[in-house]
Design a protein around this motif. Structure first.
Motif, short mmCIF file in Angstrom:
data_model
loop_
_atom_site.label_atom_id
_atom_site.label_comp_id
_atom_site.label_asym_id
_atom_site.label_seq_id
_atom_site.Cartn_x
_atom_site.Cartn_y
_atom_site.Cartn_z
N THR A 2 0.83 -1.20 0.00
CA THR A 2 0.00 0.00 0.00
C THR A 2 0.87 1.26 0.00
N LEU A 3 0.22 2.39 -0.25
CA LEU A 3 0.95 3.66 -0.20
C LEU A 3 1.49 3.90 1.19
N ASN A 4 0.71 3.59 2.21
CA ASN A 4 1.18 3.79 3.57
C ASN A 4 2.41 2.93 3.87
N GLU A 5 2.40 1.70 3.40
CA GLU A 5 3.55 0.82 3.62
C GLU A 5 4.80 1.36 2.92
N VAL A 6 4.61 1.93 1.75
CA VAL A 6 5.74 2.56 1.05
C VAL A 6 6.30 3.72 1.86
N LEU A 7 5.39 4.57 2.36
CA LEU A 7 5.82 5.74 3.13
C LEU A 7 6.56 5.35 4.40
N VAL A 8 6.19 4.23 4.99
CA VAL A 8 6.87 3.75 6.19
C VAL A 8 8.21 3.12 5.84
N ALA A 9 8.24 2.33 4.76
CA ALA A 9 9.46 1.61 4.39
C ALA A 9 10.53 2.54 3.85
N LEU A 10 10.18 3.32 2.84
CA LEU A 10 11.10 4.29 2.24
C LEU A 10 10.27 5.20 1.34
N TYR A 168 13.85 20.31 2.47
CA TYR A 168 12.44 19.95 2.27
C TYR A 168 11.90 19.16 3.46
N LEU A 169 12.71 18.27 4.01
CA LEU A 169 12.26 17.53 5.18
C LEU A 169 12.00 18.47 6.35
N ALA A 170 12.87 19.45 6.53
CA ALA A 170 12.68 20.42 7.61
C ALA A 170 11.41 21.24 7.41
N ALA A 171 11.01 21.40 6.15
CA ALA A 171 9.81 22.17 5.83
C ALA A 171 8.53 21.34 5.92
N GLY A 172 8.66 20.03 6.12
CA GLY A 172 7.47 19.20 6.29
C GLY A 172 7.22 18.18 5.22
N ALA A 173 8.20 17.91 4.36
CA ALA A 173 8.02 16.88 3.34
C ALA A 173 7.89 15.50 3.97
N SER A 174 7.01 14.68 3.39
CA SER A 174 6.81 13.31 3.86
C SER A 174 7.70 12.32 3.11
N GLY A 175 8.19 12.74 1.97
CA GLY A 175 8.98 11.88 1.10
C GLY A 175 9.24 12.66 -0.18
N PHE A 176 9.67 11.96 -1.23
CA PHE A 176 10.04 12.66 -2.46
C PHE A 176 9.80 11.78 -3.68
N GLY A 177 9.55 12.45 -4.81
CA GLY A 177 9.62 11.80 -6.10
C GLY A 177 10.95 12.18 -6.71
N ILE A 178 11.71 11.19 -7.15
CA ILE A 178 13.06 11.42 -7.65
C ILE A 178 13.13 11.04 -9.12
N HIS A 208 13.13 12.40 9.93
CA HIS A 208 12.61 12.28 11.29
C HIS A 208 11.31 11.47 11.20
N HIS A 209 10.62 11.38 12.28
CA HIS A 209 9.33 10.67 12.25
C HIS A 209 8.38 11.42 11.30
N LEU A 210 7.87 10.72 10.31
CA LEU A 210 7.02 11.33 9.29
C LEU A 210 5.61 10.78 9.40
N PRO A 211 4.60 11.64 9.51
CA PRO A 211 3.22 11.15 9.60
C PRO A 211 2.80 10.52 8.29
N THR A 212 2.02 9.44 8.36
CA THR A 212 1.55 8.76 7.17
C THR A 212 0.05 8.51 7.29
N VAL A 213 -0.56 8.23 6.17
CA VAL A 213 -1.99 7.95 6.15
C VAL A 213 -2.26 6.91 5.08
N ASP A 214 -3.20 6.03 5.35
CA ASP A 214 -3.57 5.03 4.37
C ASP A 214 -5.10 5.03 4.26
#
Length: 216
Positions: A2-10, A168-178, A208-214
């Motif tokens: 799931t998207l949430n699992e991706v956000l948690v894993a990497l 970007y992480l300091a500004a609140g990014a949850s992850g990135f598209g590269i 850091h700890h990043l909030p996620t949602v599924d």
């Protein structure tokens, strides 16, 4: 996956713009082996549905595979038929978002303003892509993060590399598209893996700890 699992894993999306079906599997496996769990094939690549089908066949439920640059409602069904499970767009098209959710897929549309962000969320988006991030910058992301739902994943895309991840992480990014800092047409799997490893290291150094949602 799931998207949430991706956000948690990497929470890094590999954007393989311009990839061919012949390259798709070896490059994707190289990325998977170093930790990537979300792979996007933009629809303006050569034979993108063939590439999505091939990657999905090899990685199955172990990764989240889908399409980028999805601009039309009828593309959603085509991507789903090819085995794609996430729809990523460079714009906020509420009809595409609605079609994506109706098909049971994950939706990650782009936004550049708070109005677009809230329109996307109201249409059912599972997360948001800040694009083009290099124009908005971390300052704009921080300002918009103050009003967006805290649990909503926001992934900057465009101009992101190992040197900009921390801001970007300091500004609140949850992850990135590269994209281009990871893959370019003709780049061999070993080179892509080397670049990917450097990006992962930069991310992990500053994450850091990043909030996620599924969402269902």
């Amino acid at each position: 996956m799931t998207l949430n699992e991706v956000l948690v894993a990497l929470p890094l999306v590999a954007i393989l713009r311009g990839i061919t079906p012949a390259e798709a599997v070896p490059v994707s496996i190289a990325l998977y082996d170093i930790g990537f769990r979300c792979i996007e094939v933009p629809l303006n690549s050569p034979d993108p549905l063939e590439s999505i089908a091939a990657i999905s066949a090899h990685l199955g439920d172990r990764a989240l595979i889908g399409a980028g640059t999805v601009l039309r409602v009828d593309d959603v069904a085509r991507v789903a038929k090819a085995g794609g499970r996430i729809i990523i767009s460079p714009n906020c098209n509420v009809d595409v978002i609605a079609a994506t959710k109706a098909a049971g897929l994950f939706s990650l549309p782009a936004f550049f303003t708070p109005t677009e962000a809230f329109s996307a969320l109201a249409a059912g988006a599972d997360g948001l892509k800040l694009f083009p991030a290099e124009v908005a910058g971390p300052v704009a992301l921080k300002a918009m993060r103050a009003v967006l739902p805290p649990q909503c994943p926001v992934l900057p895309v465009g101009g992101v590399d190992a040197d900009t991840i921390a801001d970007y992480l300091a500004a609140g990014a949850s992850g990135f598209g590269i994209g281009s800092s990871l893959y370019a047409p003709g780049r061999d799997p070993a080179d892509v893996a080397r670049r990917g490893s450097a990006l992962i290291a930069a991310f992990l150094q500053h994450a850091h700890h990043l909030p996620t949602v599924d969402r269902p």
